[in-house]
Write an enzyme that holds these catalytic residues in place. Structure first.
Site, PDB file in Angstrom:
ATOM      1  N   GLU A  32       0.741  -1.240   0.173  1.00  0.00           N
ATOM      2  CA  GLU A  32       0.139  -0.015  -0.021  1.00  0.00           C
ATOM      3  C   GLU A  32       0.966   1.213  -0.164  1.00  0.00           C
ATOM      4  O   GLU A  32       1.841   1.355   0.563  1.00  0.00           O
ATOM      5  CB  GLU A  32      -0.729  -0.061   1.226  1.00  0.00           C
ATOM      6  CG  GLU A  32      -2.240   0.379   1.118  1.00  0.00           C
ATOM      7  CD  GLU A  32      -3.127  -0.307   0.304  1.00  0.00           C
ATOM      8  OE1 GLU A  32      -3.277   0.044  -1.133  1.00  0.00           O
ATOM      9  OE2 GLU A  32      -3.613  -1.433   0.563  1.00  0.00           O
ATOM     10  N   THR A  34       2.844   2.248  -2.229  1.00  0.00           N
ATOM     11  CA  THR A  34       4.125   1.670  -2.793  1.00  0.00           C
ATOM     12  C   THR A  34       4.296   1.967  -4.381  1.00  0.00           C
ATOM     13  O   THR A  34       5.136   2.201  -5.097  1.00  0.00           O
ATOM     14  CB  THR A  34       4.604   0.267  -2.688  1.00  0.00           C
ATOM     15  OG1 THR A  34       3.221  -0.457  -3.040  1.00  0.00           O
ATOM     16  CG2 THR A  34       4.913  -0.217  -1.251  1.00  0.00           C
ATOM     17  N   ASP A  35       2.839   2.149  -4.916  1.00  0.00           N
ATOM     18  CA  ASP A  35       2.863   2.308  -6.509  1.00  0.00           C
ATOM     19  C   ASP A  35       3.450   3.486  -6.813  1.00  0.00           C
ATOM     20  O   ASP A  35       4.405   3.472  -7.841  1.00  0.00           O
ATOM     21  CB  ASP A  35       1.522   2.076  -6.934  1.00  0.00           C
ATOM     22  CG  ASP A  35       0.401   2.862  -6.609  1.00  0.00           C
ATOM     23  OD1 ASP A  35       0.666   3.959  -5.407  1.00  0.00           O
ATOM     24  OD2 ASP A  35      -0.634   2.889  -6.882  1.00  0.00           O
ATOM     25  N   SER A  66     -26.298   9.298 -14.762  1.00  0.00           N
ATOM     26  CA  SER A  66     -25.602   8.614 -13.544  1.00  0.00           C
ATOM     27  C   SER A  66     -26.687   7.787 -12.690  1.00  0.00           C
ATOM     28  O   SER A  66     -27.453   8.555 -12.081  1.00  0.00           O
ATOM     29  CB  SER A  66     -24.846   9.256 -12.616  1.00  0.00           C
ATOM     30  OG  SER A  66     -24.743   8.615 -11.310  1.00  0.00           O
ATOM     31  N   GLY A 119     -12.908   2.523  -0.462  1.00  0.00           N
ATOM     32  CA  GLY A 119     -11.652   2.300  -0.722  1.00  0.00           C
ATOM     33  C   GLY A 119     -11.373   0.980  -1.852  1.00  0.00           C
ATOM     34  O   GLY A 119     -10.375   0.388  -1.978  1.00  0.00           O
ATOM     35  N   LEU A 120     -12.561   0.918  -2.732  1.00  0.00           N
ATOM     36  CA  LEU A 120     -12.508  -0.224  -3.695  1.00  0.00           C
ATOM     37  C   LEU A 120     -12.391   0.310  -4.884  1.00  0.00           C
ATOM     38  O   LEU A 120     -12.542  -0.428  -6.081  1.00  0.00           O
ATOM     39  CB  LEU A 120     -13.870  -1.018  -3.394  1.00  0.00           C
ATOM     40  CG  LEU A 120     -14.049  -1.682  -2.012  1.00  0.00           C
ATOM     41  CD1 LEU A 120     -15.256  -2.620  -2.091  1.00  0.00           C
ATOM     42  CD2 LEU A 120     -13.028  -2.746  -1.889  1.00  0.00           C
ATOM     43  N   GLU A 155      -7.447  11.127 -13.304  1.00  0.00           N
ATOM     44  CA  GLU A 155      -7.439  11.239 -11.979  1.00  0.00           C
ATOM     45  C   GLU A 155      -6.342  12.519 -11.510  1.00  0.00           C
ATOM     46  O   GLU A 155      -6.674  13.275 -10.428  1.00  0.00           O
ATOM     47  CB  GLU A 155      -7.080   9.924 -11.154  1.00  0.00           C
ATOM     48  CG  GLU A 155      -6.982   9.946  -9.828  1.00  0.00           C
ATOM     49  CD  GLU A 155      -8.420   9.467  -9.455  1.00  0.00           C
ATOM     50  OE1 GLU A 155      -8.973   8.255 -10.053  1.00  0.00           O
ATOM     51  OE2 GLU A 155      -8.821   9.418  -8.202  1.00  0.00           O
ATOM     52  N   ASP A 167      -4.721   1.183  -9.052  1.00  0.00           N
ATOM     53  CA  ASP A 167      -6.026   1.032  -9.121  1.00  0.00           C
ATOM     54  C   ASP A 167      -6.525   0.872 -10.609  1.00  0.00           C
ATOM     55  O   ASP A 167      -7.188  -0.261 -11.130  1.00  0.00           O
ATOM     56  CB  ASP A 167      -7.007   1.935  -8.362  1.00  0.00           C
ATOM     57  CG  ASP A 167      -6.444   2.339  -7.272  1.00  0.00           C
ATOM     58  OD1 ASP A 167      -5.969   1.310  -6.657  1.00  0.00           O
ATOM     59  OD2 ASP A 167      -6.939   3.351  -6.735  1.00  0.00           O
TER      60      ASP A 167
HETATM   61  C1  GLA Z   1      -5.171   4.860  -3.615  1.00  0.00           C
HETATM   62  C2  GLA Z   1      -4.479   5.032  -5.057  1.00  0.00           C
HETATM   63  C3  GLA Z   1      -3.559   4.029  -5.433  1.00  0.00           C
HETATM   64  C4  GLA Z   1      -2.624   3.760  -4.306  1.00  0.00           C
HETATM   65  C5  GLA Z   1      -3.512   3.334  -3.100  1.00  0.00           C
HETATM   66  C6  GLA Z   1      -2.576   3.199  -2.000  1.00  0.00           C
HETATM   67  O1  GLA Z   1      -6.012   3.633  -3.840  1.00  0.00           O
HETATM   68  O2  GLA Z   1      -5.349   5.373  -6.181  1.00  0.00           O
HETATM   69  O3  GLA Z   1      -2.868   4.539  -6.471  1.00  0.00           O
HETATM   70  O4  GLA Z   1      -1.839   4.618  -4.173  1.00  0.00           O
HETATM   71  O5  GLA Z   1      -4.286   4.587  -2.734  1.00  0.00           O
HETATM   72  O6  GLA Z   1      -1.900   2.052  -2.087  1.00  0.00           O
END
Ligand code: GLA
Length: 380
Positions: A32, A34-35, A66, A119-120, A155, A167
């Protein structure tokens, strides 16, 4: 997902003909924050989707309904809309045109079953759906990686969150029953079969919407970049935290702000935890894998400071109930925990988590069972 309501709405508003596209949300097992540091992540697409019925309308206007918001937006291809959800669609169109490609106007109804703000990655699913659909409808010739990068750029530029690639990548590239071990620096990836024996994944949604997420997220990213900038002065080959070992970071401990040092250390350690967890998975060692998940949560909560009391509470209940592993998932400040449990512990754990959470916070967490599903696709 039953998408008949979406197609019915399309018929009512825009006529009989349309194409239907879908993209999923994602879970992330470990790795998490880390990307955007060029590290590894370990996500999978889930069987919860955004579905869009779309038809080009031979104008330069986008008309979208929507289904979940019960709102329409109408905007020219080059005009920033006001509705916040429409910004994601506009962002995708605008990033496509920055690449010198041309889309036309279209009519669309979309909706989905990914819980928003949990968070999904509803936002990535939305971006991927439109990148994939517009590529298909307007023959843009984009590769899947372009679609993911377009979503990420949307984004950044239209929404203002400087997210990493995890994501959008998971949403576009997902494969049923497979996790993706993605190297976010090279964008090389490996599909890892995931059907744990006698174990189960469950998500517990704190029902805390991550409001702070966007601003704090960008701050964390800036802190990591600050760490890199300091180290880079003496080590110009260092471009990302991925290039920094713990020893090298420690050489700079005195020069870095205490909080910056802790953020950087978390990222370096999390990357190693992911590598160790993937190694454990190769040997079906779910106990070890789970320990790494707990380690990840500890770091996210204490060092990276992106958890909240509700997430910490649910993880403590997981520990008490003998879950193999549990951690907050995604950007943080709310949303879900992801829990790995032995089948035999599952029912008692869920029951206890609901009861204890109710006592502590006066509301019940939502429970989502997810399957690892496939990435962006055309339904019809
Ligand atoms: C969000 C971001 C991702 C990633 C996560 C944390 O989901 O969109 O790019 O950085 O948080 O790991």
């Amino acid at each position: 997902m039953d998408y008949s309501a979406i197609t019915t709405q399309f018929n009512k508003r825009y006529g009989r003909e349309f194409s239907l596209y879908a993209s999923p949300g994602r879970v992330n097992l470990i790795g998490e924050h880390t990307d955007y540091n060029g590290g590894f992540v370990f996500p999978g697409a889930i069987d919860k989707l955004i579905v869009a019925a779309i038809k080009p309308n031979d104008t330069e206007i986008v008309r979208v309904y929507s289904y979940d918001m019960k709102e329409t937006a109408e905007f020219a291809l080059d005009e920033k809309p006001t509705a916040s959800w429409a910004l994601y669609i506009y962002g995708v169109i605008s990033e496509i045109s920055k690449r010198g490609l041309k889309v036309g106007g279209f009519d669309c109804v979309f909706g989905g079953d990914i819980p928003i703000g949990s968070g999904l990655s509803t936002s990535a699913a939305l971006e991927s759906t439109f990148a994939f659909a517009l590529n298909d409808l307007f023959n843009l010739g984009l590769a899947r990686i372009d679609m993911a990068l377009i979503g990420q750029a949307a984004e950044h530029n239209a929404v203002g969150v400087r997210c990493g690639i995890m994501d959008q990548f998971a949403s576009v590239f997902g494969e049923t029953d497979h996790l993706i071990r993605l190297d976010c620096r090279s964008l090389e990836y490996e599909l890892v079969p995931f059907h744990p024996k006698n174990c189960r994944l469950v998500l517990l949604d704190t029902q805390v919407k991550h409001n702070l997420a966007a601003s704090e997220y960008n701050i964390r990213r800036a802190e990591c970049e600050e760490g890199v900038a300091t180290i880079q002065k003496k080590h110009p080959q260092v471009k990302l935290l991925r290039d920094v070992s713990l020893d090298l970071l420690n050489d700079f401990k005195k020069e870095l702000k205490e909080s910056t040092y802790r953020r950087c250390r978390y990222v370096i350690e999390e990357n190693q935890r992911l590598l160790d967890a993937c190694e454990a998975l190769k040997h079906d060692n779910y106990t070890e894998f789970g320990k790494k998940m707990y380690g990840s949560h500890e770091g996210l909560s204490k060092e990276y400071n992106v958890s909240c009391k509700e997430l910490d509470f649910l993880v403590s209940i997981a520990i008490k109930n003998g879950a193999l592993g549990a951690r907050m998932m995604g950007g943080g400040f709310g949303g879900c925990t992801i829990n790995l449990l032995e089948e035999s512990h599952y029912a008692a754990f869920v029951e206890e988590a609901i009861a204890a959470y109710k006592i502590e916070f006066n509301k019940a967490p939502k429970i989502y069972e997810v399957k690892i599903g496939k990435g962006s696709h055309k339904i019809a």
